[in-house]
Design a protein around this motif. Sequence first.
Motif, short mmCIF file in Angstrom:
data_model
loop_
_atom_site.label_atom_id
_atom_site.label_comp_id
_atom_site.label_asym_id
_atom_site.label_seq_id
_atom_site.Cartn_x
_atom_site.Cartn_y
_atom_site.Cartn_z
N ARG A 85 0.85 -1.19 0.00
CA ARG A 85 0.00 0.00 0.00
C ARG A 85 0.88 1.24 0.00
N SER A 86 0.37 2.32 -0.56
CA SER A 86 1.09 3.58 -0.55
C SER A 86 0.97 4.24 0.82
N ALA A 87 1.85 5.22 1.06
CA ALA A 87 1.79 5.94 2.32
C ALA A 87 0.43 6.65 2.48
N GLU A 88 -0.11 7.15 1.37
CA GLU A 88 -1.40 7.84 1.44
C GLU A 88 -2.52 6.87 1.84
N GLU A 89 -2.48 5.65 1.29
CA GLU A 89 -3.50 4.67 1.65
C GLU A 89 -3.41 4.29 3.13
N LEU A 90 -2.18 4.09 3.61
CA LEU A 90 -2.01 3.68 4.99
C LEU A 90 -2.43 4.77 5.96
N SER A 91 -2.21 6.04 5.60
CA SER A 91 -2.55 7.13 6.52
C SER A 91 -4.06 7.21 6.77
N CYS A 92 -4.85 6.57 5.93
CA CYS A 92 -6.30 6.57 6.11
C CYS A 92 -6.78 5.32 6.85
N LEU A 93 -5.84 4.47 7.27
CA LEU A 93 -6.19 3.21 7.91
C LEU A 93 -5.56 3.11 9.29
N THR A 94 -6.03 2.16 10.07
CA THR A 94 -5.38 1.80 11.33
C THR A 94 -4.73 0.45 11.15
N PHE A 95 -3.83 0.12 12.10
CA PHE A 95 -3.21 -1.20 11.98
C PHE A 95 -4.24 -2.31 12.19
N GLN A 96 -5.34 -1.99 12.91
CA GLN A 96 -6.39 -2.99 13.11
C GLN A 96 -7.06 -3.34 11.78
N ASP A 97 -7.16 -2.32 10.87
CA ASP A 97 -7.85 -2.55 9.59
C ASP A 97 -7.15 -3.59 8.73
N ILE A 98 -5.82 -3.67 8.83
CA ILE A 98 -5.09 -4.58 7.92
C ILE A 98 -4.52 -5.80 8.64
N THR A 99 -4.82 -5.95 9.94
CA THR A 99 -4.38 -7.14 10.68
C THR A 99 -5.34 -8.30 10.41
N HIS A 100 -4.77 -9.47 10.22
CA HIS A 100 -5.60 -10.67 10.01
C HIS A 100 -6.47 -10.88 11.24
N TYR A 117 -0.64 -9.76 7.97
CA TYR A 117 -1.28 -8.55 7.48
C TYR A 117 -1.97 -8.88 6.15
N ILE A 118 -3.07 -8.18 5.89
CA ILE A 118 -3.84 -8.43 4.66
C ILE A 118 -3.50 -7.34 3.65
N ARG A 119 -3.00 -7.74 2.49
CA ARG A 119 -2.68 -6.81 1.42
C ARG A 119 -3.94 -6.48 0.64
N PRO A 120 -3.91 -5.41 -0.18
CA PRO A 120 -5.10 -5.03 -0.95
C PRO A 120 -5.64 -6.13 -1.86
N ASP A 121 -4.76 -6.98 -2.38
CA ASP A 121 -5.21 -8.03 -3.28
C ASP A 121 -5.69 -9.28 -2.53
N GLY A 122 -5.72 -9.19 -1.19
CA GLY A 122 -6.19 -10.31 -0.39
C GLY A 122 -5.11 -11.28 0.03
N SER A 123 -3.89 -11.11 -0.50
CA SER A 123 -2.80 -11.99 -0.10
C SER A 123 -2.32 -11.64 1.30
N ILE A 124 -1.60 -12.57 1.90
CA ILE A 124 -1.14 -12.42 3.29
C ILE A 124 0.35 -12.07 3.29
N ALA A 125 0.69 -11.07 4.10
CA ALA A 125 2.09 -10.73 4.35
C ALA A 125 2.38 -11.04 5.81
N TRP A 126 3.34 -11.90 6.05
CA TRP A 126 3.76 -12.21 7.42
C TRP A 126 4.80 -11.19 7.86
N GLY A 127 4.68 -10.71 9.08
CA GLY A 127 5.66 -9.76 9.60
C GLY A 127 6.09 -10.12 11.01
N HIS A 128 7.39 -9.91 11.29
CA HIS A 128 7.91 -10.02 12.65
C HIS A 128 7.85 -8.61 13.24
N LEU A 129 6.88 -8.39 14.13
CA LEU A 129 6.57 -7.06 14.65
C LEU A 129 7.26 -6.84 15.99
#
Length: 567
Positions: free
Chosen positions: A62-77, A105-117
């Motif tokens: 996602r772009s920085a502009e897209e992320l600034s309109c979201l919370t981390f809860q929105d994209i967490t599985h 994390y859920i990407r815009p295309d529905g795929s999953i990105a795993w992250g070590h947070l």
Amino acid sequence: MPPAPRPSYDTASSAPFRLQDLLTRDRLYQAAFERAGVGIAIVSLDGTWVRMNPALCAIFGRSAEELSCLTFQDITHPDDLATDMALLAQLMDGQFEHYTLEKRYIRPDGSIAWGHLTTTLVRDQHGQPENIVAIVEDITARRAQEEHERRLSQANQTLSDLYDNSPCGYYSLDAAGQFVQINEMSLRLFGATREELIGQRGPRDFFTEEGRQRFSDAYPLFMQQGCFGPEEFDLIAHDGQRRRISVSATALHGDDGSFLRSRTVIFDVTELHRTRMALQAVNRQQHLMLDNEMVAMVKLKNRRITWANKALEQMLGYAPGELEGKTTRQMYPRDDTYDRLGTEAYEALAAGRTYRTQIQLISRSGQRIWVDMSGAPLDTATGESLWMMLDISAMKKYQAEVETLAFHDALTGLPNRMLLMDRLGLALASARRSGEHIAVCFGDLNGFKQVNDVHGHNAGDFLLREVGKRLLGCVREHDTVARLGGDEFIIVLTQLATPDEAHEVLGRVTQAIAEPFVLPDGSSATVGISFGLAHGNEQSDAATLIEQADAQMYAQKHHRRPEPSGL
């Protein structure tokens, strides 16, 4: 977008610093934030993304502009959100300073990105929560690799599947440096087909001019000494794509010391190399933002520790600050290892070059840890250097398992056809020199199909393993028992004084196999074995002997008596 947070300085304590020093530190901080190989973000207390670097945007797609309109809860599985929120609540309550979590994390295309947070809470001067700093390492490839390995283990694939689908490249070279064997991963890295490479070309043809010269200089020494690497080369594939690969090899020699072929493993370290080079450029100026928990780093002056980050302290089991002022000797298991690295590494550093190796270190508790270690000079005049270390113990363990499986039957643990041909070739060469006799015995079980039909394939697999054990119990240490597949076994008998000794051994084998087998369910099964025997001579080769023994076995099997038979 608000600016990235900047470090604050106490007026009294920063008095000795010049304005130029402050500006330089600030620029380095900004550059490291924007160019870091891991995702870094500032998050508000309600979960809104406030500031994020390009690496984080790339991980989430996602772009920085897209992320600034979201919370981390929105994209967490959804399956990971409750755990994350519970840890965050404990962090806000002051139960700990930070927490780490592997999450999806859920990407815009529905795929999953795993992250070590890694999440850290920043408080204001009154101790009140102000914002959250999140560092996300993209471990999608690692998690995918782990899942891939799990499925391989469950499926119990054949040796060729494991060899070709290995996450690293394997190949063998002859004395001329040309390919004689290569797996699918290596073919993809070189961008060529097996027909284009085997017997036609070698890895040298794909290296840069500098790499070709290094290969030409090193390969004759490798054939004598038997070990090479790990060393890195720039590889230009057949399609023109440029990659960075790490190469390690061992040599296979005959009894007379002659070179037979190489056993080479290669890894695509393109991204690791780019990250390492980018970090080294920053590290030579200052070690801002390097006190992380992912890449172990240490700053040395004449092999004495002047600074170590949290990752190194945690990896080796030391308390914060405990390593500072101490020599690096305590990190090495033996004096000779410490002395050898000092000689090799500091010669390169003194010349202004970097140094890289894979080596075992020892933790405070005495545990040995494999690390990929690289060092770069900071100031050759003062003897200062900066070192990075990655824990590769899991990779080393996996590599050893792959090497074992590549030359052994997965079901019985006996040598497979590849290792059998090597040992038989060496045994024939030894027999020619000593004048002793050698025999190849090709065995095929009688009645095995009935065991499978009546008791099932699990019982059949159990019986094959037990047959392998009984065969090993009938031969000597210098003999070889191999499984070709199915219910076919080969015994190579060496150092025979007379050909008749082979008949005596096969008599013992026939009796041992004829004894009933007690299956896991408590029932018993009886099988026999038919053997074909071929004796080696000065003109014999491995493949011909096996064919002759197979033919003899076939004739024996179709003219045997009804009861289980041997010769």
